[in-house]
Design an enzyme around this catalytic site. Structure first.
Site, PDB file in Angstrom:
ATOM      1  N   GLU A 824       0.959  -1.047   0.058  1.00  0.00           N
ATOM      2  CA  GLU A 824      -0.024  -0.095  -0.067  1.00  0.00           C
ATOM      3  C   GLU A 824       0.832   1.118  -0.077  1.00  0.00           C
ATOM      4  O   GLU A 824       0.500   2.228   0.661  1.00  0.00           O
ATOM      5  CB  GLU A 824      -0.829   0.244   1.171  1.00  0.00           C
ATOM      6  CG  GLU A 824      -1.858  -1.276   1.326  1.00  0.00           C
ATOM      7  CD  GLU A 824      -2.543  -1.010   2.594  1.00  0.00           C
ATOM      8  OE1 GLU A 824      -2.819  -0.140   3.210  1.00  0.00           O
ATOM      9  OE2 GLU A 824      -3.117  -2.294   3.002  1.00  0.00           O
ATOM     10  N   LEU A 825       1.934   1.313  -0.826  1.00  0.00           N
ATOM     11  CA  LEU A 825       3.085   2.398  -0.794  1.00  0.00           C
ATOM     12  C   LEU A 825       2.355   3.640  -1.210  1.00  0.00           C
ATOM     13  O   LEU A 825       1.620   3.939  -2.049  1.00  0.00           O
ATOM     14  CB  LEU A 825       4.107   2.057  -1.485  1.00  0.00           C
ATOM     15  CG  LEU A 825       5.182   3.219  -1.747  1.00  0.00           C
ATOM     16  CD1 LEU A 825       5.786   3.290  -0.429  1.00  0.00           C
ATOM     17  CD2 LEU A 825       6.321   2.910  -2.888  1.00  0.00           C
TER      18      LEU A 825
END
Length: 946
Positions: A824-825
């Protein structure tokens, strides 16, 4: 020269809130942004925009903007001012054109400066662009900040201040200060002024331009035309026509001129409305705006609100959009949120964008507890002006790698340090002489540490510890790495958390945390960055329980040249992501191929780079086009989560997930399944929380069976139980075994899917609950219970990343031998160039690490990310610097080669893993073939039959 001196009422020190909530679904994604809304639409313009302003036919509302008439129309505020000729200027470089400029001197306070009353020149609803040519002189070393500000005066109310823009200026150099502002309500008096440098520093102003973003607006305004009604799509926005156009959403709406025995009056205008007799938090005042908003256009919303009644002094008020599609599908879009009080009116501001063409659209206010009235003075909804790109921040004279902590080696006792609180500081010996590993990776060869430490005793509060002021040493937009050794005195029976913290004005900034369970020395590391000019910055070490002594040794805070590490990362990337390739050509005339031209082009790198998307994004063809071109993996933001697929017990919604999955499948995009369960209690729908233990166990089994049977073989990964390091809802109610049982059952139902753990703050050193050591223990514990954990998910919601800190976490987790994914950068900065740097750091670290098998971004399109200022593409489709950097990295990670076939009928090169096209230009014409390069260490021989 003429000198003036006058003084107006002293201003109250102002505080600015410069965060605004991103547009999100009614049920937010992980780590939602909850910052307060902006007081005004703000931006910094590039020089091109400034030239456009100056050269266009837009009307400059500033009188005597270039001081050609001396100080006419200008007034110094509690200081002195005079005008001199630019010919006599001592400022070198970037000198102004021949003319005049103002000098503001004898300043005793930072807020003292030059001002002009622009009340009659501005109106509500228009965006004004500001550009001022400014400089500084006098007793100054380094930089001084010059600010553009509006002073807004109201009858019977306190004066307020509106921040427009800021520019760091060095002595003897002219700079452009730029910004924008918008007024949603009209004050009785509007004063524009320039301020900012410290006392004793003279402020220089060559010219000021303030103009509308549309010349037609300015022209109509100059004639006194009421242009706001044409701009605002809200009918009767200030209740001049009673309650026409307004209604209650599940409650009653009442019109007022005053309330509370005259204590509550409108901030502007004569009337306001209240949403009263509210029995649900979603009750409020609403207006239908169907047909007034267009798809794929961004709209900015500004409302003036407060609350009243039920003994509630403050509560969140939220602006929400209810959207109904032609197929009757409903969507709730959170636009903005503000902490409202019963004491004063506050302004709430946000943005939204509709991807599809709705059949109905309603905007409404909601949020406070039942029984509390929502008061609305005005509401503005208008097409958002384009935000000009932010320029790269001016960062000069940074001593990378140099510690800004004074007397860090304690050679001068505790000089430079002071005890925060009633604790005692002393110096001892016997600490490590070596630099902590994460700092060593950044600093390289370095002098040994002194072996001295600060001993902190007589602590009566957890926050007590050694402290030091570093205000003048911290530069804006510079990323700092934190490093040190920490030890706890013998005695504690439970783990103790220690934190290097920074007090930035009234905000707490996390510089790194470590949990200590013994009396050994432990490394502490982290990073931080400051992007708004603070009045004071203090660093301090805190954390153990009161009464527990601790030791600090070799504390370092140093600026990091993050780009310097990229060279070694490129070498590492070449080693692990590339492969030697030999094209071996054969065929009837292969013997005559010697010297034939050959050209190899990689069409796609096989490394997974993906993004989050939501069902509503499918309705925007521009979004879909960018997504399918630039990502090869996907994850759904909400549509697979249990609270989405079964919000009410027994009522299932798989339609959204099905449609997203079909989109991805049609474009050969692989998909992660996020998530089967979510362990954090406040993400669990109420009907599940109300279940008995036996019914909950049945519901968990039904969820597993229903989801994994329906989508068997369609999701390559599943995050089985999200954020187990930060929540324990299911474990608390069903026992420890439930976590491993979830993995076992999921594996039985869909053996093809890789099952992941997934959590946040694993990689940044700022959360002891999810440190790499604890994450490893957690995974090993699951595996010992028989859980088939197949992958490690690191969410990657990170601020100011530093390569060695991130790499250290990856190295630790890599010992488990499981594939690591950043799931989930996102990175966030209001300056898109800094945001691009952050993104590049994370992508390069991931791509260069052998344990990382993929990276997923948690959104890329403005208003459809979970964090403010984390987007790569602006709301209406313009690529920003972070987006350009992402595409540049993707291009860098493609291999191309050309040359001639050798005497063995071969052509050799080294290339990234992925898909290729080769062109052979023989005497019989051009031959095109394709091939793929997979992972491997040995040279890959590709046979091509001509």
């Amino acid at each position: 020269m003429k000198r003036l001196c006058c003084c107006f009422r002293r201003r109250i020190p102002k505080q600015f809130s410069e965060n605004s909530p991103s547009q999100s679904s009614k049920v937010d994604m992980e780590n939602p942004s909850e910052g307060n809304a902006n007081n005004a639409f703000q931006s910094e313009n590039l020089e091109e925009n400034v030239r456009t302003m100056r050269n266009s036919s837009d009307i400059n509302i500033i009188h005597n903007h270039d001081f050609s008439r001396g100080l006419h129309s200008w007034h110094p505020n509690c200081c002195e001012a005079y005008v001199i000729s630019a010919y006599s200027s001592s400022i070198e470089g970037n000198s102004p054109k021949p003319g005049t400029y103002a000098v503001i001197t004898n300043r005793k306070e930072p807020w003292q400066g030059l001002e002009q009353d622009i009340t009659s020149q501005v109106s509500t609803g228009s965006t004004y662009m500001v550009s001022a040519r400014v400089g500084v002189s006098g007793a100054l070393q380094g930089y001084a900040d010059v600010l553009a500000t509006l002073k807004l005066e109201y009858r019977n109310m306190d004066t307020s201040y509106l921040f427009i823009g800021r520019r760091s200026v060095s002595k003897d150099c002219w700079e452009n200060l730029e910004g924008t502002f918008l007024l949603s309500t009209m004050p009785d008096r509007v004063i524009f002024y320039l301020e900012g440098p410290l006392p004793g520093v003279d402020l220089l102003i060559e010219s000021v331009v303030v103009s509308c973003s549309s010349s037609s607006w300015c022209n109509s305004q100059s004639k006194g035309s009421p242009l706001f009604e044409e701009e605002n799509i809200i009918t009767n926005w200030k209740f001049d026509d009673g309650l026409n156009g307004w209604s209650g959403r599940g409650c009653k709406v009442v019109l007022h001129d005053t309330m509370a025995d005259g204590k509550i009056v409108p901030q502007s205008g004569k009337l306001f409305a209240s949403a009263t007799e509210r029995t649900q938090s979603w009750n409020g005042i609403q207006q239908e705006i169907t047909g007034k908003v267009n798809r794929k256009l961004a709209y900015e919303v500004s409302a003036v609100v407060r609350i009243y009644g039920n003994n509630i002094t403050n509560a969140d008020v939220q602006a929400t959009l209810w959207v109904q599609a032609a197929d009757m599908r409903e969507q709730y879009i959170g636009i903005a949120k503000v902490k409202a009080t019963d004491k004063d009116w506050v302004q709430m501001q946000g943005k939204f964008l509709l991807n599809g063409s709705p059949s109905r659209v309603v905007i409404y206010l909601e949020g406070p507890p039942p029984g509390t009235d929502i008061l609305l003075n005005s509401l503005v909804v208008k097409h958002a002006a384009k935000v000009p790109p932010s320029p790269p921040p001016v960062i000069e004279d940074v001593a990378f790698g140099v510690n800004i902590i004074a007397n860090s080696d304690l050679n001068d006792g505790t000089n430079g340090w002071f005890p925060l609180g009633n604790c005692t500081l002393s110096v001892g010996t016997g600490s490590p002489h070596i630099i902590p590993p994460m700092a060593r990776d950044s600093l390289g060869a370095h002098q040994p540490l002194s072996g001295r430490y600060i001993l902190v005793t007589k602590r009566t509060q957890t926050w007590m510890g050694p402290a030091q002021m570093i205000t003048d040493k911290v530069k804006l937009y510079v990323t700092y790495q934190v490093s040190g050794w920490i030890r706890i005195a013998p005695g504690p029976t439970s783990p103790q958390s220690v934190n290097v913290a920074l007090g930035v004005d009234d905000q707490w900034v996390n510089g790194g945390q470590v949990e200590i369970r013994d009396d050994r020395w432990h490394e502490i590391g982290g990073s931080f960055r400051i992007e708004k000019q603070p009045a004071k910055v203090m660093v301090y070490v805190q954390g153990p329980a009161s009464g527990i002594d601790f030791m600090v040794a070799g504390l370092q805070i140093f600026p990091v040249d993050r780009h310097a590490r990229f060279k070694s990362l490129r070498r590492q990337t070449d080693k692990i992501r590339k492969r030697d390739i030999i094209l071996k050509l054969s065929g009837s005339d292969s013997g005559s191929l010697l010297g034939t031209l050959i050209r190899v082009k990689q069409t796609q790198n096989s490394f997974p780079l993906g993004s989050c998307l939501m069902r509503t994004n499918m309705d925007n063809e521009d979004f879909v086009d960018f997504f399918v071109k630039h990502f090869n993996w996907a994850v759904f933001g909400n549509e697979l989560k249990w609270y989405w697929t079964e919000a009410q017990q027994g009522n299932f919604n798989y339609k959204d997930a099905d449609e997203l999955l079909n989109l991805c499948t049609s474009h050969n995009i692989q998909v992660r399944g996020h998530c089967i369960f979510w362990e954090v209690e406040n993400t669990v729908q109420q009907w599940i929380r109300n279940l008995s233990q036996s019914d909950l166990k049945t519901a968990v089994q039904n969820r597993l069976t229903g989801l994994l049977t329906r989508y068997k073989g369609k999701f390559r990964h599943y995050d089985v139980n999200n954020e187990m390091m930060h929540g324990s809802f299911y474990q608390d109610r069903l026992g420890k075994d439930i976590r491993a049982d979830m993995f076992k059952t999921a594996n039985q139902l869909d053996p093809s899917a890789i099952l992941f753990v997934n959590d946040y703050h694993v990689e940044d050193g700022c959360d002891t609950r999810s440190s790499p050591e604890k994450y490893i223990e957690h995974i090993l514990d699951l595996q010992e219970q028989g859980a088939p954990v197949g992958g490690i998910g690191i969410q990657g919601h990170i601020d100011s990343p530093v390569g060695p800190v991130v790499c250290s976490a990856l190295n630790d987790l890599g010992i488990l031998g499981l594939p690591i994914w950043f799931t989930e950068l996102d990175v966030s900065s209001d300056n898109e160039h800094i945001r691009a740097d952050d993104l590049e750091v994370m992508l390069r670290e991931a791509f260069a690490h052998p344990a990382v098998d993929g990276v997923m971004l948690w959104g890329f399109w403005e208003l459809f990310t979970s964090r403010e200022n984390s987007h790569l593409v602006n709301a209406e489709g313009d690529l920003n610097e972070a987006g350009r950097r992402y595409l540049a990295l993707k291009e860098e990670w493609l291999s191309h080669a050309h040359g001639h076939i050798d005497e063995q009928g071969q052509f050799s090169f080294r290339g990234f893993q992925g898909s290729y096209q080769v062109e052979i230009f023989s005497t019989k014409g051009k031959v095109i073939k394709t091939f793929a390069v997979d992972k491997g260490e040995e040279p890959l021989i590709i046979s091509i039959d001509l």
